[in-house]
Design a protein around this motif. Structure first.
Motif, PDB file in Angstrom:
ATOM      1  N   GLN A 195     -21.095 -25.297  47.225  1.00 21.43           N
ATOM      2  CA  GLN A 195     -22.015 -25.014  48.328  1.00 21.43           C
ATOM      3  C   GLN A 195     -21.326 -25.268  49.674  1.00 21.43           C
ATOM      4  O   GLN A 195     -21.481 -24.497  50.617  1.00 21.43           O
ATOM      5  CB  GLN A 195     -23.268 -25.887  48.203  1.00 21.43           C
ATOM      6  CG  GLN A 195     -24.362 -25.586  49.214  1.00 21.43           C
ATOM      7  CD  GLN A 195     -25.164 -24.362  48.832  1.00 21.43           C
ATOM      8  OE1 GLN A 195     -24.911 -23.725  47.815  1.00 21.43           O
ATOM      9  NE2 GLN A 195     -26.120 -24.012  49.672  1.00 21.43           N
ATOM     10  N   GLY A 196     -20.544 -26.340  49.747  1.00 18.22           N
ATOM     11  CA  GLY A 196     -19.850 -26.645  50.994  1.00 18.22           C
ATOM     12  C   GLY A 196     -18.814 -25.593  51.353  1.00 18.22           C
ATOM     13  O   GLY A 196     -18.709 -25.187  52.515  1.00 18.22           O
ATOM     14  N   TYR A 233     -23.378 -31.866  37.065  1.00 10.86           N
ATOM     15  CA  TYR A 233     -23.107 -30.685  37.885  1.00 10.86           C
ATOM     16  C   TYR A 233     -23.206 -30.957  39.382  1.00 10.86           C
ATOM     17  O   TYR A 233     -22.815 -30.113  40.198  1.00 10.86           O
ATOM     18  CB  TYR A 233     -24.102 -29.574  37.554  1.00 10.86           C
ATOM     19  CG  TYR A 233     -23.773 -28.779  36.316  1.00 10.86           C
ATOM     20  CD1 TYR A 233     -22.485 -28.764  35.796  1.00 10.86           C
ATOM     21  CD2 TYR A 233     -24.743 -28.013  35.682  1.00 10.86           C
ATOM     22  CE1 TYR A 233     -22.176 -28.032  34.663  1.00 10.86           C
ATOM     23  CE2 TYR A 233     -24.458 -27.266  34.544  1.00 10.86           C
ATOM     24  CZ  TYR A 233     -23.168 -27.281  34.044  1.00 10.86           C
ATOM     25  OH  TYR A 233     -22.873 -26.550  32.937  1.00 10.86           O
ATOM     26  N   LEU A 234     -23.738 -32.109  39.774  1.00 11.60           N
ATOM     27  CA  LEU A 234     -24.061 -32.338  41.182  1.00 11.60           C
ATOM     28  C   LEU A 234     -22.853 -32.192  42.101  1.00 11.60           C
ATOM     29  O   LEU A 234     -22.892 -31.434  43.083  1.00 11.60           O
ATOM     30  CB  LEU A 234     -24.686 -33.727  41.352  1.00 11.60           C
ATOM     31  CG  LEU A 234     -25.079 -34.093  42.805  1.00 11.60           C
ATOM     32  CD1 LEU A 234     -26.101 -33.107  43.338  1.00 11.60           C
ATOM     33  CD2 LEU A 234     -25.600 -35.521  42.876  1.00 11.60           C
ATOM     34  N   ARG A 237     -21.463 -20.939  42.021  1.00 13.73           N
ATOM     35  CA  ARG A 237     -22.731 -21.607  42.342  1.00 13.73           C
ATOM     36  C   ARG A 237     -23.771 -21.345  41.260  1.00 13.73           C
ATOM     37  O   ARG A 237     -24.538 -22.238  40.883  1.00 13.73           O
ATOM     38  CB  ARG A 237     -23.253 -21.136  43.698  1.00 13.73           C
ATOM     39  CG  ARG A 237     -24.515 -21.868  44.136  1.00 13.73           C
ATOM     40  CD  ARG A 237     -24.897 -21.560  45.553  1.00 13.73           C
ATOM     41  NE  ARG A 237     -25.237 -20.166  45.734  1.00 13.73           N
ATOM     42  CZ  ARG A 237     -25.772 -19.671  46.853  1.00 13.73           C
ATOM     43  NH1 ARG A 237     -25.995 -20.475  47.886  1.00 13.73           N
ATOM     44  NH2 ARG A 237     -26.057 -18.387  46.960  1.00 13.73           N
ATOM     45  N   TYR A 238     -23.820 -20.107  40.768  1.00 15.21           N
ATOM     46  CA  TYR A 238     -24.757 -19.780  39.692  1.00 15.21           C
ATOM     47  C   TYR A 238     -24.447 -20.609  38.444  1.00 15.21           C
ATOM     48  O   TYR A 238     -25.353 -21.090  37.752  1.00 15.21           O
ATOM     49  CB  TYR A 238     -24.683 -18.296  39.376  1.00 15.21           C
ATOM     50  CG  TYR A 238     -25.536 -17.876  38.204  1.00 15.21           C
ATOM     51  CD1 TYR A 238     -26.904 -17.687  38.344  1.00 15.21           C
ATOM     52  CD2 TYR A 238     -24.958 -17.689  36.946  1.00 15.21           C
ATOM     53  CE1 TYR A 238     -27.690 -17.313  37.263  1.00 15.21           C
ATOM     54  CE2 TYR A 238     -25.736 -17.310  35.865  1.00 15.21           C
ATOM     55  CZ  TYR A 238     -27.105 -17.122  36.024  1.00 15.21           C
ATOM     56  OH  TYR A 238     -27.863 -16.763  34.957  1.00 15.21           O
ATOM     57  N   LEU A 239     -23.163 -20.817  38.176  1.00 12.74           N
ATOM     58  CA  LEU A 239     -22.748 -21.512  36.957  1.00 12.74           C
ATOM     59  C   LEU A 239     -23.099 -22.996  36.999  1.00 12.74           C
ATOM     60  O   LEU A 239     -23.471 -23.591  35.969  1.00 12.74           O
ATOM     61  CB  LEU A 239     -21.244 -21.337  36.763  1.00 12.74           C
ATOM     62  CG  LEU A 239     -20.666 -21.698  35.394  1.00 12.74           C
ATOM     63  CD1 LEU A 239     -21.199 -20.755  34.332  1.00 12.74           C
ATOM     64  CD2 LEU A 239     -19.150 -21.644  35.445  1.00 12.74           C
ATOM     65  N   TRP A 271     -12.001 -14.586  34.045  1.00 13.20           N
ATOM     66  CA  TRP A 271     -12.534 -13.221  33.994  1.00 13.20           C
ATOM     67  C   TRP A 271     -13.836 -13.109  34.780  1.00 13.20           C
ATOM     68  O   TRP A 271     -14.065 -12.129  35.485  1.00 13.20           O
ATOM     69  CB  TRP A 271     -12.758 -12.815  32.539  1.00 13.20           C
ATOM     70  CG  TRP A 271     -13.410 -11.463  32.381  1.00 13.20           C
ATOM     71  CD1 TRP A 271     -14.704 -11.203  32.101  1.00 13.20           C
ATOM     72  CD2 TRP A 271     -12.759 -10.197  32.519  1.00 13.20           C
ATOM     73  NE1 TRP A 271     -14.924  -9.843  32.050  1.00 13.20           N
ATOM     74  CE2 TRP A 271     -13.744  -9.202  32.299  1.00 13.20           C
ATOM     75  CE3 TRP A 271     -11.456  -9.805  32.800  1.00 13.20           C
ATOM     76  CZ2 TRP A 271     -13.451  -7.839  32.367  1.00 13.20           C
ATOM     77  CZ3 TRP A 271     -11.161  -8.445  32.860  1.00 13.20           C
ATOM     78  CH2 TRP A 271     -12.155  -7.490  32.643  1.00 13.20           C
ATOM     79  N   LEU A 272     -14.664 -14.141  34.700  1.00 10.02           N
ATOM     80  CA  LEU A 272     -15.928 -14.140  35.432  1.00 10.02           C
ATOM     81  C   LEU A 272     -15.700 -14.149  36.944  1.00 10.02           C
ATOM     82  O   LEU A 272     -16.424 -13.495  37.695  1.00 10.02           O
ATOM     83  CB  LEU A 272     -16.759 -15.359  35.023  1.00 10.02           C
ATOM     84  CG  LEU A 272     -18.112 -15.557  35.730  1.00 10.02           C
ATOM     85  CD1 LEU A 272     -19.063 -14.400  35.404  1.00 10.02           C
ATOM     86  CD2 LEU A 272     -18.723 -16.886  35.322  1.00 10.02           C
ATOM     87  N   PHE A 273     -14.679 -14.895  37.396  1.00 12.83           N
ATOM     88  CA  PHE A 273     -14.429 -15.044  38.825  1.00 12.83           C
ATOM     89  C   PHE A 273     -13.381 -14.073  39.354  1.00 12.83           C
ATOM     90  O   PHE A 273     -12.970 -14.184  40.508  1.00 12.83           O
ATOM     91  CB  PHE A 273     -13.964 -16.480  39.127  1.00 12.83           C
ATOM     92  CG  PHE A 273     -14.903 -17.534  38.609  1.00 12.83           C
ATOM     93  CD1 PHE A 273     -16.280 -17.378  38.742  1.00 12.83           C
ATOM     94  CD2 PHE A 273     -14.415 -18.671  37.980  1.00 12.83           C
ATOM     95  CE1 PHE A 273     -17.157 -18.339  38.254  1.00 12.83           C
ATOM     96  CE2 PHE A 273     -15.287 -19.643  37.501  1.00 12.83           C
ATOM     97  CZ  PHE A 273     -16.661 -19.466  37.632  1.00 12.83           C
ATOM     98  N   ARG A 274     -12.959 -13.130  38.532  1.00  6.12           N
ATOM     99  CA  ARG A 274     -11.895 -12.210  38.933  1.00  6.12           C
ATOM    100  C   ARG A 274     -12.325 -11.359  40.141  1.00  6.12           C
ATOM    101  O   ARG A 274     -13.509 -11.124  40.355  1.00  6.12           O
ATOM    102  CB  ARG A 274     -11.551 -11.280  37.766  1.00  6.12           C
ATOM    103  CG  ARG A 274     -12.610 -10.220  37.508  1.00  6.12           C
ATOM    104  CD  ARG A 274     -12.399  -9.496  36.204  1.00  6.12           C
ATOM    105  NE  ARG A 274     -13.327  -8.372  36.049  1.00  6.12           N
ATOM    106  CZ  ARG A 274     -14.606  -8.498  35.691  1.00  6.12           C
ATOM    107  NH1 ARG A 274     -15.111  -9.699  35.450  1.00  6.12           N
ATOM    108  NH2 ARG A 274     -15.370  -7.430  35.568  1.00  6.12           N
ATOM    109  N   PRO A 275     -11.363 -10.870  40.936  1.00  3.78           N
ATOM    110  CA  PRO A 275     -11.687  -9.956  42.033  1.00  3.78           C
ATOM    111  C   PRO A 275     -12.265  -8.643  41.509  1.00  3.78           C
ATOM    112  O   PRO A 275     -11.843  -8.142  40.452  1.00  3.78           O
ATOM    113  CB  PRO A 275     -10.330  -9.719  42.714  1.00  3.78           C
ATOM    114  CG  PRO A 275      -9.490 -10.876  42.305  1.00  3.78           C
ATOM    115  CD  PRO A 275      -9.940 -11.241  40.921  1.00  3.78           C
TER     116      PRO A 275
END
Length: 417
Positions: free
Chosen positions: A262-263, A254-255, A234-236, A122-126
């Motif tokens: 990021q890549g 998280y690294l 990225r925020y997560l 749901w967070l990453f939904r379009p």
């Protein structure tokens, strides 16, 4: 104009300038760019700007050679869509896996994990966009003459018009889409609209509608939503700043996900960077076709002083807060009249200084947009075009009347801070 006269500390040339603006020397460029950046760009940003600069120089050479101003489908564009679809594929996989775990888990730990995965999906939904609820929105019935002008300009692109126009205080304009049906929205910032001439407004509409006509990939629903999803990822998984003991362990965990996200973001950014810059040049070409090369170049100059225009609006807002309720019933139109008068009083020397600053900074502000001086040079290098759309006094008056209520609402919002 509050003129001052002084010798240049560097070369001794007499400097005549308006004390409201930066004092600089046109002979040796002393103090031409006195503003220091807030912070030095990191390695990734420096690399991005370097690539953008190289792209920009090559694109300028292509566009000024008289090539057909049409968007290109190249390998980078195909790869960009492939990467974006993979990003959306991850979201779909999260949703399907989460739904299965919830359905088959029967309330145990799998169901909890499934609910978590559904939350991520749901967070990453379009996102399909929606009409703004904090700005006046006009539809065709509200402003028939304005929409008729938009249709005339759109025909020059060629493309179709828009379904709605949102009016804000920004010294900017943009296009976007809203809803599942991807209806078109034009956002007009009065901070820019009110400081332009009628023909420059045609050029502004031509530029914005040109983004629809030339298929700007970053405005498309697939790539734009992929970039949004990657930003959320990225925020997560971003490392915690100044971590404590346990947070150091969490940062280590998280690294790898952070570096992976990021890549992918850098890859998608670079794959669409050239297309984004080309889209700006193509939109400028549409601007010149609709309003004339002269008006399109004049619009580029107006864009140079959007910063001072926004600064005036901020000063007006702050001054209103100091005065309190003393002028609570002041007509909103007075704000736009003062803004237009202020921009009209800006001397040519300030425009020239800002052009030279653009040359010095290059792509340092926004790598996805070619610097204004390159866009201006591209317009001047191509054969001059006459205006395909002209606005007469009657049309100007009709559009002004249609925007009157929105002007009042937006002005009151500015003055209220």
């Amino acid at each position: 104009m509050e003129q001052t006269v002084q010798p240049c500390p560097q070369c001794g040339t007499e400097i005549r300038t308006d004390r409201r603006f930066t004092t600089w020397c046109s002979a040796c460029d002393w103090n031409v760019d006195p503003v220091e950046p807030d912070e030095r760009p990191g390695h990734v940003e420096r690399m991005r700007r370097g690539i953008a600069h190289r792209y920009g120089e090559r694109l300028l050479a292509e566009m000024t050679r008289g090539e057909s101003p049409r968007p290109r489908r190249d390998v980078a564009g195909v790869l960009a869509y492939a990467v974006a679809l993979c990003v959306h594929g991850v979201t779909v996989a999260l949703f399907v896996t989460g739904a299965l775990l919830v359905t088959l888990g029967r309330g145990g730990a799998p169901s909890v994990l499934g609910a978590f995965l559904l939350g991520l999906a749901w967070l990453f939904r379009p996102r399909f966009g929606r009409l703004p609820d904090d700005a006046p929105v006009l539809h065709r019935a509200d402003a028939p003459r304005l929409f008729a002008l938009i249709d005339e300009v759109a025909a020059c692109a060629p493309t179709s018009g828009v379904h709605a126009v949102a009016v804000t205080a920004e010294a900017n304009a943009s296009v976007s889409t809203y809803g599942v049906r991807q209806r078109r929205l034009l956002t007009l910032g009065l901070g820019l609209w009110e400081i332009t001439t009628p023909q420059e407004r045609v050029a502004l509409l031509g530029h914005e509608l040109g983004h629809f006509a030339h298929g700007d990939t970053r405005h498309g629903v697939i790539i734009a939503n992929a970039l949004h999803s990657l930003n959320s990822w990225r925020y997560l998984v971003a490392p915690i700043r100044n971590p404590s003991g346990l947070e150091v362990i969490l940062n280590a965990f998280y690294l790898l996900p952070f570096l992976a996200v990021q890549g992918v973001m850098m890859l998608l950014d670079q794959l669409t960077l050239r297309a984004a810059q080309r889209a700006e040049y193509l939109a400028d070409a549409t601007s010149a076709t609709a309003a004339s090369t002269e008006a399109a170049v004049a619009l580029q100059d107006r864009l140079l002083v959007c910063g001072p225009a926004e600064a005036l609006l901020l000063r007006e807002s702050n001054a209103r807060q100091v005065r309190g309720a003393a002028k609570r019933d002041e007509p909103g139109q007075g704000l736009w009249d003062r803004l237009a008068a202020y921009v009209e009083s800006i001397p040519e020397g300030e425009y020239e200084r800002r052009r030279r600053v653009g040359v010095l900074r290059g792509h340092s502000v926004d790598a996805t947009h070619p610097p204004t001086h390159l866009r201006r040079a591209c317009l001047l290098a191509r054969p001059a075009e006459p205006a395909a759309v002209r606005v007469d006094a009657a049309a100007v008056a009709a559009i002004t009347a249609e925007l009157a209520d929105a002007r009042q609402v937006v002005a009151r919002c500015v003055l209220r801070g």
